[in-house]
Design a protein around this motif. Structure first.
Motif, PDB file in Angstrom:
ATOM      1  N   GLU A 152      69.256 -40.391 -35.544  1.00 22.94           N
ATOM      2  CA  GLU A 152      69.781 -41.446 -34.685  1.00 22.94           C
ATOM      3  C   GLU A 152      70.666 -40.860 -33.580  1.00 22.94           C
ATOM      4  N   LEU A 153      71.447 -39.868 -33.937  1.00 20.70           N
ATOM      5  CA  LEU A 153      72.278 -39.224 -32.919  1.00 20.70           C
ATOM      6  C   LEU A 153      71.391 -38.577 -31.866  1.00 20.70           C
ATOM      7  N   LEU A 154      70.332 -37.959 -32.332  1.00 18.09           N
ATOM      8  CA  LEU A 154      69.374 -37.320 -31.429  1.00 18.09           C
ATOM      9  C   LEU A 154      68.785 -38.346 -30.462  1.00 18.09           C
ATOM     10  N   ASP A 155      68.295 -39.453 -31.013  1.00 14.60           N
ATOM     11  CA  ASP A 155      67.666 -40.469 -30.174  1.00 14.60           C
ATOM     12  C   ASP A 155      68.645 -41.068 -29.176  1.00 14.60           C
ATOM     13  N   THR A 156      69.843 -41.377 -29.671  1.00 18.81           N
ATOM     14  CA  THR A 156      70.826 -42.023 -28.805  1.00 18.81           C
ATOM     15  C   THR A 156      71.266 -41.125 -27.655  1.00 18.81           C
TER      16      THR A 156
ATOM     17  N   GLY B 232      73.182 -18.657 -36.936  1.00 15.58           N
ATOM     18  CA  GLY B 232      73.215 -18.171 -35.562  1.00 15.58           C
ATOM     19  C   GLY B 232      74.075 -19.026 -34.640  1.00 15.58           C
ATOM     20  N   LEU B 233      74.883 -19.912 -35.230  1.00 17.54           N
ATOM     21  CA  LEU B 233      75.755 -20.766 -34.421  1.00 17.54           C
ATOM     22  C   LEU B 233      76.924 -19.936 -33.863  1.00 17.54           C
TER      23      LEU B 233
ATOM     24  N   LEU C  27      80.484 -28.418 -52.876  1.00 18.31           N
ATOM     25  CA  LEU C  27      80.204 -29.504 -51.944  1.00 18.31           C
ATOM     26  C   LEU C  27      80.575 -29.093 -50.515  1.00 18.31           C
ATOM     27  N   GLY C  28      81.743 -28.497 -50.380  1.00 17.82           N
ATOM     28  CA  GLY C  28      82.208 -28.077 -49.061  1.00 17.82           C
ATOM     29  C   GLY C  28      81.298 -27.026 -48.436  1.00 17.82           C
ATOM     30  N   ALA C  29      80.809 -26.131 -49.257  1.00 18.84           N
ATOM     31  CA  ALA C  29      79.894 -25.099 -48.755  1.00 18.84           C
ATOM     32  C   ALA C  29      78.594 -25.733 -48.296  1.00 18.84           C
ATOM     33  N   TRP C  30      78.122 -26.704 -49.064  1.00 22.21           N
ATOM     34  CA  TRP C  30      76.887 -27.406 -48.683  1.00 22.21           C
ATOM     35  C   TRP C  30      77.070 -28.119 -47.339  1.00 22.21           C
ATOM     36  N   VAL C  31      78.201 -28.810 -47.194  1.00 22.43           N
ATOM     37  CA  VAL C  31      78.491 -29.559 -45.963  1.00 22.43           C
ATOM     38  C   VAL C  31      78.533 -28.608 -44.764  1.00 22.43           C
ATOM     39  N   LEU C  32      79.244 -27.520 -44.929  1.00 26.40           N
ATOM     40  CA  LEU C  32      79.395 -26.566 -43.828  1.00 26.40           C
ATOM     41  C   LEU C  32      78.049 -26.025 -43.371  1.00 26.40           C
ATOM     42  N   GLU C  33      77.256 -25.626 -44.338  1.00 31.66           N
ATOM     43  CA  GLU C  33      75.959 -25.037 -44.024  1.00 31.66           C
ATOM     44  C   GLU C  33      75.024 -26.063 -43.373  1.00 31.66           C
ATOM     45  N   GLU C  34      74.996 -27.243 -43.960  1.00 25.82           N
ATOM     46  CA  GLU C  34      74.136 -28.312 -43.444  1.00 25.82           C
ATOM     47  C   GLU C  34      74.526 -28.690 -42.008  1.00 25.82           C
ATOM     48  N   ALA C  35      75.830 -28.814 -41.756  1.00 26.82           N
ATOM     49  CA  ALA C  35      76.302 -29.219 -40.428  1.00 26.82           C
ATOM     50  C   ALA C  35      75.943 -28.169 -39.374  1.00 26.82           C
TER      51      ALA C  35
ATOM     52  N   VAL D 280      73.214 -28.587 -36.035  1.00 32.36           N
ATOM     53  CA  VAL D 280      73.470 -28.387 -34.602  1.00 32.36           C
ATOM     54  C   VAL D 280      72.370 -27.535 -33.979  1.00 32.36           C
ATOM     55  N   VAL D 281      71.935 -26.523 -34.724  1.00 32.51           N
ATOM     56  CA  VAL D 281      70.876 -25.648 -34.246  1.00 32.51           C
ATOM     57  C   VAL D 281      69.550 -26.431 -34.152  1.00 32.51           C
ATOM     58  N   CYS D 282      69.308 -27.300 -35.130  1.00 28.88           N
ATOM     59  CA  CYS D 282      68.119 -28.166 -35.128  1.00 28.88           C
ATOM     60  C   CYS D 282      68.100 -29.102 -33.929  1.00 28.88           C
ATOM     61  N   TRP D 283      69.236 -29.755 -33.693  1.00 26.99           N
ATOM     62  CA  TRP D 283      69.321 -30.676 -32.544  1.00 26.99           C
ATOM     63  C   TRP D 283      68.986 -29.936 -31.260  1.00 26.99           C
ATOM     64  N   GLU D 284      69.511 -28.731 -31.176  1.00 30.69           N
ATOM     65  CA  GLU D 284      69.315 -27.971 -29.951  1.00 30.69           C
ATOM     66  C   GLU D 284      67.833 -27.678 -29.743  1.00 30.69           C
ATOM     67  N   ALA D 285      67.162 -27.318 -30.828  1.00 32.23           N
ATOM     68  CA  ALA D 285      65.724 -27.051 -30.751  1.00 32.23           C
ATOM     69  C   ALA D 285      64.973 -28.319 -30.343  1.00 32.23           C
ATOM     70  N   ALA D 286      65.540 -29.479 -30.697  1.00 33.46           N
ATOM     71  CA  ALA D 286      64.891 -30.755 -30.383  1.00 33.46           C
ATOM     72  C   ALA D 286      65.341 -31.299 -29.020  1.00 33.46           C
ATOM     73  N   GLY D 287      66.187 -30.544 -28.325  1.00 37.85           N
ATOM     74  CA  GLY D 287      66.542 -30.957 -26.968  1.00 37.85           C
ATOM     75  C   GLY D 287      67.881 -31.645 -26.812  1.00 37.85           C
TER      76      GLY D 287
END
Ligand code: C2E
Ligand code: CA
Ligand code: CA
Ligand code: CA
Length: 278
Positions: free
Chosen positions: A267-271, A140-141, A89-97, A101-108
């Motif tokens: 939602e974080l992205l939009d806000t 690549g974070l 579970l912890g590995a999944w969380v780490l990877e997903e998180a 961040v990289v996704c958000w960055e690509a989205a601005g």
């Protein structure tokens, strides 16, 4: 719980009482929750109180089970620890998180830091630093943008914690002490740890300004942070008055419902992206 055996003896049978059966059922469902795509991360903003700008986000795990409904992390994290599922579970969380961040960055949306909670059990085997290294390489974070949160009790109760924390620090990731003030870490020990941030536990914030003892403790933690050159984040900030109190006493950063509840990544992205533009 006791159950009467066929021969009349009292047998200890933990799985036969209601709680045990429920727990067993939950255990089975939890083990399959990742593959069944029932686990998600929500993210809570961390902000600079003075400027209102986003300084980071904390990843908080969510489990929605079709069978059990929404199960809060305080129920399933300890279970995951007990049944040896926390590593996965912890590995999944780490990877997903990190991926997020990289996704958000690509989205601005630039989220300066992503905070991820670590469970004590994740330290058990020496595999944590290699996992973190792999996730950073895969996503690549930049390592300094990952902040791992550990509680004082985890640090004090884990054999070789200092060594594991040093291994993580060597990768360039940041470390934060979560729920600070509620555990037993000695200040001498704190000095040895390569930690950059203290998070003031919500229990000391929630009754400000009514509780003067809590105010005194919060101030003392901010002072300690200053002396040891650590960043301090106030957790569970719900009112503007609490935020103003922290700022007045030299704590610039906060996290809490005042600034946003844990929310889905979109939602974080939009806000916050719109906030940046405006
Ligand atoms: P935590 O790390 O101390 O996380 C902060 C908790 O306080 C979160 O609860 C958050 O929703 C809540 N919170 C934040 N701001 C406020 C506020 O202003 N008011 C109030 N009343 N509450 C606030 P949540 O998400 O239910 O998580 C509970 C705990 O579960 C976390 O406490 C953490 O110890 C654990 N947890 C959550 N996600 C993970 C994870 O991915 N891994 C591990 N190991 N533990 C996790
Ligand atoms: Ca935390
Ligand atoms: Ca906390
Ligand atoms: Ca807490």
């Amino acid at each position: 719980a006791k159950a009467r055996g066929r021969n009349g003896y009292q047998l200890y049978a933990p799985s036969m009482d209601g709680d045990g059966a429920e727990r067993l059922r939950m255990e089975g469902l939890l083990r399959r929750a990742i593959e069944r795509d029932e686990i998600r991360l929500h993210y809570q903003p961390q902000v600079d109180i003075e400027t209102g700008r986003l300084t980071g986000a904390e990843a908080l795990v969510r489990w929605h089970s079709p069978e059990l409904g929404h199960v809060p992390p305080v129920r399933f994290i300890p279970l995951a620890e007990d049944i040896g599922f926390i590593g996965q579970l912890g590995a999944w969380v780490l990877e997903e998180a990190c991926r997020q961040v990289v996704c958000w960055e690509a989205a601005g949306l630039y989220v300066p830091k992503i905070a991820v909670n670590l469970s004590g059990r994740q330290f058990d085997r020496g595999s944590l630093a290699p996992l973190v290294a792999r996730v950073l390489a895969d996503t690549g974070l930049a390592p300094q943008r990952l902040q791992l949160e550990v509680t004082e009790s985890v640090i004090m109760n884990t054999a070789d914690a200092l060594q594991y924390i040093n291994d993580l620090h060597a990768l360039g990731v940041e470390l934060a002490i979560d729920d600070f003030g509620t555990g037993y870490s000695s200040l001498a020990y704190l000095k040895q740890l390569p930690v950059q941030t203290l998070k003031i536990d919500r229990s000391f914030i929630k009754d400000i300004p009514a509780d003067k003892d809590d105010e005194a403790i919060a101030i003392a933690i901010v002072q300690l942070g200053k002396s040891l050159d650590l960043a301090v984040i106030g957790e569970g900030v719900e009112t503007a008055e609490q935020a103003a109190f922290l700022l007045r006493h030299g704590c610039r950063r906060a996290q809490g419902y005042l600034y946003g509840r844990p929310m889905a990544p979109g939602e974080l992205l939009d806000t916050w992206r719109e906030d940046d533009a405006g």
